[in-house]
Motif scaffolding. Structure first.
Motif, short mmCIF file in Angstrom:
data_model
loop_
_atom_site.label_atom_id
_atom_site.label_comp_id
_atom_site.label_asym_id
_atom_site.label_seq_id
_atom_site.Cartn_x
_atom_site.Cartn_y
_atom_site.Cartn_z
N UNK A 126 3.75 1.48 -11.94
CA UNK A 126 3.76 0.44 -11.34
C UNK A 126 4.52 1.14 -10.11
N UNK A 127 4.84 0.82 -9.23
CA UNK A 127 5.67 1.01 -7.87
C UNK A 127 6.87 0.85 -8.41
N UNK A 128 7.32 0.08 -9.19
CA UNK A 128 8.83 -0.57 -9.04
C UNK A 128 9.67 1.60 -9.87
N UNK A 129 8.52 1.38 -10.94
CA UNK A 129 8.75 2.51 -12.72
C UNK A 129 8.84 3.72 -10.76
N UNK A 176 -4.51 1.40 -6.84
CA UNK A 176 -3.92 1.12 -5.60
C UNK A 176 -5.78 1.63 -4.30
N UNK A 177 -6.11 0.71 -3.80
CA UNK A 177 -6.67 0.56 -2.99
C UNK A 177 -6.41 2.05 -2.16
N UNK A 178 -7.40 2.69 -2.25
CA UNK A 178 -7.76 4.36 -1.69
C UNK A 178 -6.87 4.25 0.26
N UNK A 179 -7.39 3.35 0.46
CA UNK A 179 -6.98 2.83 1.42
C UNK A 179 -4.60 2.95 1.57
N UNK A 180 -5.00 2.52 0.64
CA UNK A 180 -3.03 1.93 0.74
C UNK A 180 -2.85 3.12 0.73
N UNK A 181 -3.38 3.82 -0.79
CA UNK A 181 -3.30 5.52 -1.03
C UNK A 181 -2.65 6.71 0.41
N UNK A 182 -3.61 6.81 0.89
CA UNK A 182 -4.06 7.42 1.73
C UNK A 182 -3.20 7.36 2.84
N UNK A 183 -2.78 6.01 3.62
CA UNK A 183 -2.23 5.66 4.65
C UNK A 183 -0.85 5.71 4.58
N UNK A 184 -0.66 5.47 2.95
CA UNK A 184 1.23 5.11 2.65
C UNK A 184 1.20 6.43 2.04
N UNK A 185 0.99 6.06 0.70
CA UNK A 185 1.06 6.45 -0.87
C UNK A 185 1.96 8.37 -0.79
#
Length: 152
Positions: free
Chosen positions: A52-55, A85-94
């Motif tokens: 998870x994002x929090x962990x 996680x949507x791949x766009x979010x992963x690539x753009x932010x995470x």
């Protein structure tokens, strides 16, 4: 026909069940935050896993204060399941954020792989390994608990 369908459903539910103590973890073929291909044929002593994002933030709170060789020195590896996680979010932010970390993050991008590992909501999973066999499963919630678990 009903017996065949029932047998298939039982087989699929067993296949999808998370690993348990005493089970062998298959070699993991993952990429890190830099898209570098890494195969864990032999598991380290400790696998730290966040689902998870929090962990993940808690893991970074702990590992971000250590040197870049901390995990290696303690025969540990960190795996983050980013499959939901949507791949766009992963690539753009995470991923850009993860590339700033001084440690390696192995990434699970396939939900089926993530489902093979035990998890508890709001907790970091610690798998103690002996060879490729799971010796114990622990769950921690804080950066201090994680540091203690890694250094055991």
């Amino acid at each position: 026909m009903k017996k065949i369908i029932g047998a298939l459903l039982v087989a699929l539910s067993v296949f999808a069940a998370p690993y348990k103590i005493g089970q062998s973890v298959m070699p993991l073929d993952l990429k890190d935050q830099f898209d570098k291909h890494i195969v864990l044929k032999s598991m380290p002593k400790t696998l730290v896993m966040a689902f998870e994002k929090g962990t993940s933030a808690t893991v970074n709170d702990c590992l971000g204060k250590q040197n870049g060789t901390y995990l290696t020195e303690h025969k540990a590896a960190y795996i983050a399941d980013i499959s939901p996680m949507p791949s766009f979010i992963a690539e753009a932010f995470a991923l850009p954020k993860m590339r700033k970390y001084p440690y390696t993050v192995l990434l699970i991008r396939d939900e089926e792989i993530g489902l093979k590992f035990p998890a508890q909501e709001g907790k970091i999973t610690i798998l103690r390994m002996e060879g490729n066999m799971i010796k114990s499963i622990e769950y921690v919630a804080t950066a201090d608990e994680l540091k203690t678990a890694i250094e055991k």
